[in-house]
Design a protein around this motif. Structure first.
Motif, PDB file in Angstrom:
ATOM      1  N   ALA A  84     -84.000  27.107  48.948  1.00 64.69           N
ATOM      2  CA  ALA A  84     -85.417  27.087  48.589  1.00 64.69           C
ATOM      3  C   ALA A  84     -85.586  27.231  47.091  1.00 64.69           C
ATOM      4  O   ALA A  84     -84.684  27.693  46.392  1.00 64.69           O
TER       5      ALA A  84
ATOM      6  N   PHE B 290     -89.028  25.796  51.106  1.00 63.21           N
ATOM      7  CA  PHE B 290     -87.758  25.658  51.826  1.00 63.21           C
ATOM      8  C   PHE B 290     -87.370  24.197  51.917  1.00 63.21           C
ATOM      9  O   PHE B 290     -88.129  23.366  52.410  1.00 63.21           O
TER      10      PHE B 290
ATOM     11  N   GLN C 164     -86.368  23.918  57.504  1.00 62.84           N
ATOM     12  CA  GLN C 164     -87.832  23.944  57.404  1.00 62.84           C
ATOM     13  C   GLN C 164     -88.521  24.411  58.679  1.00 62.84           C
ATOM     14  O   GLN C 164     -89.436  25.231  58.620  1.00 62.84           O
TER      15      GLN C 164
ATOM     16  N   LYS D  25     -90.770  19.537  53.037  1.00 63.82           N
ATOM     17  CA  LYS D  25     -90.473  20.943  52.763  1.00 63.82           C
ATOM     18  C   LYS D  25     -91.445  21.815  53.537  1.00 63.82           C
ATOM     19  O   LYS D  25     -92.499  21.351  53.971  1.00 63.82           O
TER      20      LYS D  25
END
Length: 127
Positions: A62, A75, A79, A102
């Motif tokens: 991340a 992230f 995810q 993300k």
């Protein structure tokens, strides 16, 4: 008695980095804070403060962005698990329609740092 809550994005980022960096237990022992920008200033859109990586190959999990009043984790790995875990821990979550997609997890005060750490732990443990 007055309760003070840490809601400064920079301070929340410092707390998260401190909580994650140097852990020597469980899956978090492989997590490192990298590429930190020590001069970053919070912005309304979020300014990148540092990255979180795991493992010997420095696999980025991340990126951490700071806002004036919160922190945002983006992230790149795990995810769905990040979203599920963060939601269960009552952290605000939303998907980011990017390529690759993300998951955004918002940490809005210092007390939520432990819960954010649990999200990172779940993603790293899942591999």
């Amino acid at each position: 008695m007055v309760e003070e809550r840490t809601t400064d994005g920079r301070r929340i980022a410092e707390l998260l980095a401190s909580e994650l960096d140097g852990r020597e237990d469980g899956a978090l022992e492989t997590v490192s804070v990298t590429d930190a920008d020590r001069n970053v200033e919070p912005s309304a859109d979020g300014a990148r403060a540092y990255d979180l990586v795991a493992g010997t190959e420095a696999d980025r999990i991340a990126r951490v962005f700071i806002h004036p009043d919160r922190l945002r984790l983006e992230f790149e790995r795990g995810q769905e698990l990040a979203a599920e875990t963060a939601t269960g821990l009552e952290l605000r979550v939303r998907p980011k329609a990017s390529k690759p997609p993300k998951t955004l997890v918002f940490v809005e005060n210092g007390a939520a740092v432990k819960r954010a750490t649990d999200v990172v732990d779940a993603v790293v443990a899942d591999g």
